[in-house]
Design a protein around this motif. Structure first.
Motif, PDB file in Angstrom:
ATOM      1  N   VAL A  27       0.841  -1.206   0.000  1.00 41.50           N
ATOM      2  CA  VAL A  27       0.000   0.000   0.000  1.00 41.50           C
ATOM      3  C   VAL A  27       0.876   1.256   0.000  1.00 41.50           C
ATOM      4  CG1 VAL A  27      -1.639   1.343   1.376  1.00 41.50           C
ATOM      5  CG2 VAL A  27      -2.035  -1.087   0.994  1.00 41.50           C
ATOM      6  N   GLN A  28       1.962   1.247   0.800  1.00 47.25           N
ATOM      7  CA  GLN A  28       2.837   2.425   0.860  1.00 47.25           C
ATOM      8  C   GLN A  28       3.516   2.686  -0.488  1.00 47.25           C
ATOM      9  OE1 GLN A  28       2.666   4.546   3.285  1.00 47.25           O
ATOM     10  NE2 GLN A  28       1.253   3.149   4.316  1.00 47.25           N
ATOM     11  N   TYR A  29       3.894   1.594  -1.170  1.00 49.43           N
ATOM     12  CA  TYR A  29       4.525   1.750  -2.490  1.00 49.43           C
ATOM     13  C   TYR A  29       3.526   2.342  -3.490  1.00 49.43           C
ATOM     14  CZ  TYR A  29       6.916   0.698  -6.868  1.00 49.43           C
ATOM     15  OH  TYR A  29       7.500   0.805  -8.108  1.00 49.43           O
ATOM     16  N   LEU A  30       2.292   1.831  -3.464  1.00 49.23           N
ATOM     17  CA  LEU A  30       1.266   2.332  -4.395  1.00 49.23           C
ATOM     18  C   LEU A  30       0.901   3.787  -4.089  1.00 49.23           C
ATOM     19  CD1 LEU A  30      -0.965  -0.868  -4.643  1.00 49.23           C
ATOM     20  CD2 LEU A  30       0.544   0.048  -6.413  1.00 49.23           C
ATOM     21  N   TYR A  31       0.991   4.172  -2.811  1.00 54.65           N
ATOM     22  CA  TYR A  31       0.761   5.573  -2.437  1.00 54.65           C
ATOM     23  C   TYR A  31       1.916   6.440  -2.957  1.00 54.65           C
ATOM     24  CZ  TYR A  31       0.370   9.738   0.494  1.00 54.65           C
ATOM     25  OH  TYR A  31       0.275  11.038   0.937  1.00 54.65           O
ATOM     26  N   GLN A  32       3.144   5.938  -2.756  1.00 56.38           N
ATOM     27  CA  GLN A  32       4.340   6.648  -3.205  1.00 56.38           C
ATOM     28  C   GLN A  32       4.314   6.868  -4.724  1.00 56.38           C
ATOM     29  OE1 GLN A  32       8.302   4.883  -2.179  1.00 56.38           O
ATOM     30  NE2 GLN A  32       8.523   4.821  -4.402  1.00 56.38           N
ATOM     31  N   GLU A  33       3.800   5.870  -5.448  1.00 64.06           N
ATOM     32  CA  GLU A  33       3.757   5.945  -6.913  1.00 64.06           C
ATOM     33  C   GLU A  33       2.496   6.647  -7.431  1.00 64.06           C
ATOM     34  OE1 GLU A  33       6.292   4.893  -9.036  1.00 64.06           O
ATOM     35  OE2 GLU A  33       7.352   4.753  -7.119  1.00 64.06           O
ATOM     36  N   GLU A  34       1.718   7.233  -6.505  1.00 59.40           N
ATOM     37  CA  GLU A  34       0.522   8.016  -6.824  1.00 59.40           C
ATOM     38  C   GLU A  34      -0.586   7.205  -7.498  1.00 59.40           C
ATOM     39  OE1 GLU A  34       1.838  11.497  -8.952  1.00 59.40           O
ATOM     40  OE2 GLU A  34       2.774  12.332  -7.163  1.00 59.40           O
ATOM     41  N   ILE A  35      -0.617   5.906  -7.184  1.00 61.70           N
ATOM     42  CA  ILE A  35      -1.733   5.070  -7.632  1.00 61.70           C
ATOM     43  C   ILE A  35      -2.866   5.200  -6.620  1.00 61.70           C
ATOM     44  CG2 ILE A  35      -2.484   2.700  -8.140  1.00 61.70           C
ATOM     45  CD1 ILE A  35      -0.512   3.895 -10.225  1.00 61.70           C
ATOM     46  N   LEU A  36      -2.501   5.217  -5.338  1.00 61.46           N
ATOM     47  CA  LEU A  36      -3.484   5.401  -4.267  1.00 61.46           C
ATOM     48  C   LEU A  36      -3.376   6.812  -3.698  1.00 61.46           C
ATOM     49  CD1 LEU A  36      -3.013   2.059  -2.260  1.00 61.46           C
ATOM     50  CD2 LEU A  36      -4.712   2.552  -4.023  1.00 61.46           C
ATOM     51  N   THR A  37      -4.514   7.353  -3.257  1.00 67.33           N
ATOM     52  CA  THR A  37      -4.513   8.639  -2.549  1.00 67.33           C
ATOM     53  C   THR A  37      -4.427   8.354  -1.048  1.00 67.33           C
ATOM     54  OG1 THR A  37      -6.914   8.663  -2.278  1.00 67.33           O
ATOM     55  CG2 THR A  37      -6.027   9.616  -4.327  1.00 67.33           C
ATOM     56  N   LEU A  38      -4.229   9.393  -0.274  1.00 66.83           N
ATOM     57  CA  LEU A  38      -4.186   9.239   1.182  1.00 66.83           C
ATOM     58  C   LEU A  38      -5.523   8.698   1.698  1.00 66.83           C
ATOM     59  CD1 LEU A  38      -2.450   9.547   3.677  1.00 66.83           C
ATOM     60  CD2 LEU A  38      -3.215  11.919   3.861  1.00 66.83           C
ATOM     61  N   ASP A  39      -6.625   9.138   1.079  1.00 71.99           N
ATOM     62  CA  ASP A  39      -7.954   8.630   1.464  1.00 71.99           C
ATOM     63  C   ASP A  39      -8.042   7.121   1.248  1.00 71.99           C
ATOM     64  OD1 ASP A  39      -8.848  11.093   2.237  1.00 71.99           O
ATOM     65  OD2 ASP A  39      -9.970  11.505   0.404  1.00 71.99           O
ATOM     66  N   HIS A  40      -7.497   6.649   0.110  1.00 70.39           N
ATOM     67  CA  HIS A  40      -7.501   5.205  -0.161  1.00 70.39           C
ATOM     68  C   HIS A  40      -6.705   4.452   0.906  1.00 70.39           C
ATOM     69  CE1 HIS A  40      -8.096   6.293  -4.634  1.00 70.39           C
ATOM     70  NE2 HIS A  40      -9.236   5.847  -4.170  1.00 70.39           N
ATOM     71  N   VAL A  41      -5.528   4.986   1.251  1.00 67.95           N
ATOM     72  CA  VAL A  41      -4.675   4.337   2.255  1.00 67.95           C
ATOM     73  C   VAL A  41      -5.429   4.225   3.572  1.00 67.95           C
ATOM     74  CG1 VAL A  41      -2.528   4.530   3.593  1.00 67.95           C
ATOM     75  CG2 VAL A  41      -2.529   5.082   1.148  1.00 67.95           C
ATOM     76  N   GLU A  42      -6.088   5.327   3.973  1.00 66.99           N
ATOM     77  CA  GLU A  42      -6.829   5.319   5.243  1.00 66.99           C
ATOM     78  C   GLU A  42      -8.007   4.351   5.191  1.00 66.99           C
ATOM     79  OE1 GLU A  42      -7.712   9.450   5.793  1.00 66.99           O
ATOM     80  OE2 GLU A  42      -5.670   9.912   6.489  1.00 66.99           O
ATOM     81  N   GLU A  43      -8.679   4.309   4.033  1.00 63.61           N
ATOM     82  CA  GLU A  43      -9.815   3.391   3.870  1.00 63.61           C
ATOM     83  C   GLU A  43      -9.360   1.934   3.976  1.00 63.61           C
ATOM     84  OE1 GLU A  43     -13.538   2.738   0.717  1.00 63.61           O
ATOM     85  OE2 GLU A  43     -11.859   4.009   0.154  1.00 63.61           O
ATOM     86  N   ILE A  44      -8.220   1.633   3.374  1.00 66.70           N
ATOM     87  CA  ILE A  44      -7.681   0.264   3.431  1.00 66.70           C
ATOM     88  C   ILE A  44      -7.264  -0.074   4.862  1.00 66.70           C
ATOM     89  CG2 ILE A  44      -5.728  -1.190   2.710  1.00 66.70           C
ATOM     90  CD1 ILE A  44      -5.884   0.408  -0.027  1.00 66.70           C
TER      91      ILE A  44
END
Length: 199
Positions: A27-44
């Motif tokens: 999840v952190q890698y996908l956030y770093q690569e701008e695939i996920l937003t912070l909202d997505h990370v929090e939702e997961i």
């Protein structure tokens, strides 16, 4: 995301949720690569178990653009190279079956055309419980699907037709039979669903 990539993620979601953990770096890698937003990370991260967190990630990924699948494979390579290898193998095995439209018995001229409302109505009458995932794959939002259900509470065919007509109105000439067939394939529907639809 390509239809075959969506198909692979949907087809193997339970397998993936049992074999990988999003608590690691995925999840952190996908956030770093701008695939996920912070909202997505929090939702997961708000999900109650590792399995639910992985399933939530798999639900979000198909809507995150053309690079999402490739970046997901890169993330897997860091922590779960054997899972990545298995997915790539399955992708190769299924590529012809998923991308080919020959066995759907639809001519090239029909594939490039925009379906009429009569044809969409015929299709609406043939779709079962998969209709929601077909509409989501076509680009409608969960809110759009909810509105179709709410506006036609007593008739499933009317709900499906409303969604298909909305899709056609939104994207106009790009609403081709080919993109419709790809979404039907992604939902793992049998080609017989199109019997008598595009006469």
């Amino acid at each position: 995301m390509e239809p075959q990539h969506k198909y692979i993620l949907r087809k193997h979601r339970l397998d993936l949720s049992s074999n990988i953990s999003t608590d690691d770096t995925i999840v952190q890698y996908l956030y770093q690569e701008e695939i996920l937003t912070l909202d997505h990370v929090e939702e997961i991260q708000a999900q109650s178990s590792s399995k639910k967190r992985t399933l939530m990630l798999l639900d979000i990924l198909p809507g995150r653009g053309p690079k999402a699948f490739g970046k997901f494979l890169e993330a897997l390579e860091m922590e779960y190279p054997w899972v990545q290898e298995k997915l790539l193998q399955r992708l190769d095995n299924n590529a012809v079956q998923i991308t080919g439209t020959d066995h759907w018995a639809v001519s090239e001229s029909v594939l490039q055309s925009v379906p009429s409302e009569r044809q969409l109505n015929r299709l609406a009458g043939r779709l079962g419980p998969e209709w929601e995932s077909v509409l989501l794959d076509l680009g409608l939002s969960a809110e759009d699907v909810y509105r179709c259900r709410a506006n036609h509470p007593l008739a499933v065919q009317s709900q499906v037709l409303a969604g298909l007509v909305l899709w056609k109105q939104r994207i106009g000439r790009r609403a081709t039979v080919q993109s419709l067939v790809q979404s039907l394939q992604a939902a793992e529907l049998h080609p017989s669903v199109l019997d008598q639809v595009f006469l």
